[in-house]
Design a protein around this motif. Structure first.
Motif, PDB file in Angstrom:
ATOM      1  N   UNK A   1      46.620  20.980  30.293  1.00  0.00           N
ATOM      2  CA  UNK A   1      46.546  22.121  31.198  1.00  0.00           C
ATOM      3  C   UNK A   1      47.680  23.127  30.999  1.00  0.00           C
ATOM      4  N   UNK A   2      48.595  22.881  30.080  1.00  0.00           N
ATOM      5  CA  UNK A   2      49.799  23.712  29.974  1.00  0.00           C
ATOM      6  C   UNK A   2      49.492  25.192  29.726  1.00  0.00           C
ATOM      7  N   UNK A   3      48.425  25.501  29.012  1.00  0.00           N
ATOM      8  CA  UNK A   3      48.093  26.907  28.742  1.00  0.00           C
ATOM      9  C   UNK A   3      47.151  27.504  29.784  1.00  0.00           C
ATOM     10  N   UNK A   4      46.873  26.752  30.837  1.00  0.00           N
ATOM     11  CA  UNK A   4      45.931  27.212  31.855  1.00  0.00           C
ATOM     12  C   UNK A   4      46.564  27.279  33.242  1.00  0.00           C
ATOM     13  N   UNK A   5      47.887  27.272  33.305  1.00  0.00           N
ATOM     14  CA  UNK A   5      48.568  27.311  34.595  1.00  0.00           C
ATOM     15  C   UNK A   5      49.329  28.616  34.739  1.00  0.00           C
ATOM     16  N   UNK A   6      49.360  29.095  35.974  1.00  0.00           N
ATOM     17  CA  UNK A   6      50.122  30.292  36.298  1.00  0.00           C
ATOM     18  C   UNK A   6      51.119  29.921  37.381  1.00  0.00           C
ATOM     19  N   UNK A   7      52.361  30.335  37.192  1.00  0.00           N
ATOM     20  CA  UNK A   7      53.421  29.998  38.141  1.00  0.00           C
ATOM     21  C   UNK A   7      53.922  31.218  38.912  1.00  0.00           C
ATOM     22  N   UNK A   8      53.378  32.389  38.569  1.00  0.00           N
ATOM     23  CA  UNK A   8      53.781  33.616  39.250  1.00  0.00           C
ATOM     24  C   UNK A   8      52.577  34.562  39.291  1.00  0.00           C
ATOM     25  N   UNK A   9      52.567  35.485  40.261  1.00  0.00           N
ATOM     26  CA  UNK A   9      51.459  36.438  40.335  1.00  0.00           C
ATOM     27  C   UNK A   9      51.377  37.319  39.083  1.00  0.00           C
ATOM     28  N   UNK A  10      50.143  37.697  38.750  1.00  0.00           N
ATOM     29  CA  UNK A  10      49.896  38.561  37.593  1.00  0.00           C
ATOM     30  C   UNK A  10      48.936  39.653  38.035  1.00  0.00           C
TER      31      UNK A  10
ATOM     32  N   UNK B   1      44.960  50.515  33.083  1.00  0.00           N
ATOM     33  CA  UNK B   1      45.375  49.882  34.326  1.00  0.00           C
ATOM     34  C   UNK B   1      44.837  50.561  35.568  1.00  0.00           C
ATOM     35  N   UNK B   2      43.617  51.113  35.482  1.00  0.00           N
ATOM     36  CA  UNK B   2      43.021  51.797  36.616  1.00  0.00           C
ATOM     37  C   UNK B   2      42.143  50.884  37.472  1.00  0.00           C
ATOM     38  N   UNK B   3      41.562  49.878  36.866  1.00  0.00           N
ATOM     39  CA  UNK B   3      40.631  48.995  37.580  1.00  0.00           C
ATOM     40  C   UNK B   3      41.190  47.571  37.609  1.00  0.00           C
ATOM     41  N   UNK B   4      41.768  47.260  38.748  1.00  0.00           N
ATOM     42  CA  UNK B   4      42.402  45.945  38.901  1.00  0.00           C
ATOM     43  C   UNK B   4      41.369  44.860  39.191  1.00  0.00           C
ATOM     44  N   UNK B   5      41.624  43.681  38.642  1.00  0.00           N
ATOM     45  CA  UNK B   5      40.762  42.522  38.860  1.00  0.00           C
ATOM     46  C   UNK B   5      41.536  41.508  39.685  1.00  0.00           C
ATOM     47  N   UNK B   6      40.910  41.060  40.775  1.00  0.00           N
ATOM     48  CA  UNK B   6      41.483  39.988  41.593  1.00  0.00           C
ATOM     49  C   UNK B   6      40.421  38.889  41.628  1.00  0.00           C
ATOM     50  N   UNK B   7      40.534  37.945  40.691  1.00  0.00           N
ATOM     51  CA  UNK B   7      39.520  36.900  40.611  1.00  0.00           C
ATOM     52  C   UNK B   7      40.103  35.497  40.626  1.00  0.00           C
ATOM     53  N   UNK B   8      41.391  35.383  40.599  1.00  0.00           N
ATOM     54  CA  UNK B   8      42.072  34.088  40.700  1.00  0.00           C
ATOM     55  C   UNK B   8      43.204  34.230  41.690  1.00  0.00           C
ATOM     56  N   UNK B   9      43.664  33.101  42.204  1.00  0.00           N
ATOM     57  CA  UNK B   9      44.712  33.114  43.208  1.00  0.00           C
ATOM     58  C   UNK B   9      45.935  33.895  42.718  1.00  0.00           C
ATOM     59  N   UNK B  10      46.326  33.734  41.470  1.00  0.00           N
ATOM     60  CA  UNK B  10      47.553  34.357  40.973  1.00  0.00           C
ATOM     61  C   UNK B  10      47.363  35.829  40.586  1.00  0.00           C
ATOM     62  N   UNK B  11      46.138  36.370  40.704  1.00  0.00           N
ATOM     63  CA  UNK B  11      45.934  37.782  40.393  1.00  0.00           C
ATOM     64  C   UNK B  11      45.947  38.641  41.658  1.00  0.00           C
ATOM     65  N   UNK B  12      46.135  38.036  42.824  1.00  0.00           N
ATOM     66  CA  UNK B  12      46.224  38.779  44.066  1.00  0.00           C
ATOM     67  C   UNK B  12      47.685  39.127  44.353  1.00  0.00           C
ATOM     68  N   UNK B  13      47.904  39.906  45.384  1.00  0.00           N
ATOM     69  CA  UNK B  13      49.282  40.282  45.750  1.00  0.00           C
ATOM     70  C   UNK B  13      49.982  39.175  46.508  1.00  0.00           C
TER      71      UNK B  13
END
Length: 138
Positions: free
Chosen positions: A109-118, A126-138
């Motif tokens: 899982x090492x390449x599939x984990x996020x430890x900070x928001x993105x 960068x005009x159309x933001x995607x929020x589809x995973x927990x770490x892609x939200x604010x």
């Protein structure tokens, strides 16, 4: 090897321990193992009987242990005397901290984990933001 993993998975899903031993002792299986040994083929399993197979299984990493707690619950039905029925049920659980630790330590899982928001976008500008995973939200 992938072939060995496939064989091991099939053995566990389809056969009991005695049948695994019997399968590995079948003349055709023994002949195949000897032929592969003779030809230096890399698909030869690293186990030859149920005992050596289970020793391999025991060397696999173990996840967090399961525990069971019996809990008495009150139902919504009554008996012939009008008393609410109770039932004892088993609740199976794992320690969530140990589960998370196991997931973080697993190299698969090492390449599939996020430890900070993105902030992710569908376009290079960068005009159309995607929020589809927990770490892609604010």
């Amino acid at each position: 090897a992938r072939e060995e993993w496939g064989l091991a998975e099939w053995l566990v899903k389809n056969l009991g321990q005695t049948q695994i031993d019997e399968f590995l002792k079948l003349p055709i299986v023994s002949l195949m193992l000897k032929f592969e040994e003779f030809t230096q083929n890399q698909t030869k399993p690293s186990f030859h009987n149920n005992r050596s197979f289970l020793q391999k299984v025991d060397k696999l990493p173990h996840a967090a242990a399961w525990s069971c707690k019996k809990v008495k619950v009150q139902g919504n039905k009554t008996d012939e005397k009008g008393q609410t029925l109770h039932e004892e049920v088993e609740v199976w659980m794992r320690d969530p901290i140990k589960c998370i630790k196991d997931l973080i330590e697993n190299p698969l899982f090492c390449n599939h984990m996020a430890y900070a928001p993105v902030q992710a976008y569908t376009d290079p500008a960068g005009l159309h933001r995607v929020i589809d995973d927990m770490w892609t939200a604010d």
